[in-house]
Design an enzyme around this catalytic site. Sequence first.
Site, short mmCIF file in Angstrom:
data_model
loop_
_atom_site.label_atom_id
_atom_site.label_comp_id
_atom_site.label_asym_id
_atom_site.label_seq_id
_atom_site.Cartn_x
_atom_site.Cartn_y
_atom_site.Cartn_z
N ARG A 185 0.75 -1.28 0.02
CA ARG A 185 0.07 0.12 0.05
C ARG A 185 0.70 1.29 -0.03
NH1 ARG A 185 -3.01 -3.64 2.00
NH2 ARG A 185 -1.03 -4.27 2.89
N THR A 186 1.65 1.10 0.92
CA THR A 186 2.60 2.51 1.02
C THR A 186 3.19 2.98 -0.20
OG1 THR A 186 2.59 2.17 3.37
CG2 THR A 186 4.11 3.88 2.41
N LYS A 209 26.38 -4.73 -1.94
CA LYS A 209 27.91 -4.61 -2.13
C LYS A 209 28.60 -4.09 -0.95
CE LYS A 209 27.57 -4.02 -7.08
NZ LYS A 209 27.82 -2.89 -8.25
N ARG A 246 11.55 4.02 3.24
CA ARG A 246 11.24 2.86 3.98
C ARG A 246 12.25 1.97 4.42
NH1 ARG A 246 5.93 -0.85 4.40
NH2 ARG A 246 5.11 0.99 5.09
N HIS A 261 5.61 6.36 11.40
CA HIS A 261 5.04 6.14 10.02
C HIS A 261 4.18 7.37 9.89
CE1 HIS A 261 3.76 4.48 6.30
NE2 HIS A 261 3.35 3.26 6.98
C1 NCD Z 1 1.99 -0.92 8.06
C2 NCD Z 1 3.56 -0.71 8.23
O1 NCD Z 1 4.34 -0.76 7.24
O2 NCD Z 1 4.09 -0.14 9.40
N1 NCD Z 1 1.51 -1.07 6.90
C3 NCD Z 1 1.19 -0.01 6.14
O3 NCD Z 1 2.15 0.77 6.05
N2 NCD Z 1 0.00 0.19 5.71
C4 NCD Z 1 1.59 -1.83 9.04
C5 NCD Z 1 2.13 -3.23 8.99
O4 NCD Z 1 3.02 -3.65 8.41
O5 NCD Z 1 1.63 -4.05 10.03
#
Ligand code: NCD
Length: 312
Positions: A57-58, A86, A107, A135
Site C-alpha cells: 500500500r505505502t 555490495k 522505508r 510512520h
Molecule cells: C504498516 C507498516 O508498514 O508499518 N503497513 C502500512 O504501511 N500500511 C503496518 C504493518 O506492516 O503492520
Amino acid sequence: MSLHGRDLISIRDLSREEIEGILAAAKKMIPYAEGTKVLHTLADKLVAMAFFEPSTRTRLSFESAVHRLGGNCITIADASVTSMRKGESLYDTIRMLSSYADAIVIRHPNEGAARLAARASDRPVLNAGDGAGQHPTQTLLDLLTMQEAFDTLSGLRVVLLGDLKFGRTVHSLAHALALFGCEIVLTAPPSLALPDPARRRLEHMGAHIREEADLRRAIRDADVLYVTRIQKERFGDETEYREVAGSYHVDADLLRDAKPRLAVMHPLPRVGEISPEIDETPHAAYFRQAFLAVPVRMALLDAILAGGRKGG
Ligand code: NCD
C-alpha cells in the site's frame, strides 16, 4: 509555516494546524485520486521511492499519488538488487539518490534511518516507516479516515489494539490523537505494551490515555477500534512471537455490544486479526482507509514539492 521543501520524518514535525491543513487539502484531492479530475502540479518532478522493506500500500499509493499529479517516480523496491548489497552505506545511497530526484520517500527496517537519510539528502525526505519508529504519512491518512467518518477528531475515543511496542503506525498515531484531544485506550498483550518513553511523552502532552486489558470492555464505548498486526519481523526470538501470535481477534461476536457507528480501522496488511465477516458491515473502515492513502499523499507531495496549488 509552509511545508514547501520540508522533510517529514516524525509526526512531531507537524503542528496541529499543519495537520489540519493537509487533511483539508487531501479532501479536495479525492476526485483527482479517483481519476475523475486531472492535475499536473508535479509535471516537472521526479520522486524517488527508496524501499528497503516490504510494502504494498505505502509504496503503490505514493507512486499512484505522484502519477496522479503528473509526476514520475524512480523506485528501489528491493534493496537486494542495489549496491547496498555490495556494502554501500545508506548515507551514500541516499546522497546519490538526492541528486537524481526532487524528493525521496524512504522505508527502512532501522529506527532512525529516515532521519539519517534526511541528513544525507538536500532534497525533502518523507519517512514511509523506519523500523519500530514512526510512520507519519500513515497517521495523516488514519486521521482523514476518522474525520470522514465522524466529521471531527476531537473527543473521539480510540482503542489502539495489538502490537503497541513495535507498531510504528500507532507510535505516530497516538501523538496525533493526543494533539487533537482524543481519548486513547491502549489494549495490548502485556509484552507488547506501548513503551514507557512513548507513554510518558503522551502524558506530558496532557493526553487522555488509559489501559484496558479487556478488549470487549475497551470496545463498548469506543468510536474507533484501530487494530494492528503483530510485527513478527521485529521480534528477536521466534518463541516470543509465538507466545503472543493470535492473542486477539476481531469478529462479529466481539462487536455485538459496540456502538453502531464504531469504525474498525487497520493500516493493513491484516494477517488474521480481523475476520472477513466484518468486511461487509458498516464497521469496516480499513479499505476506505487504504484508498485515502492516495489523496493524502497527493496533498502532502503537492505541498512539499509544488508549494500548494494556486486557486485551490
Ligand atoms: C504498516 C507498516 O508498514 O508499518 N503497513 C502500512 O504501511 N500500511 C503496518 C504493518 O506492516 O503492520
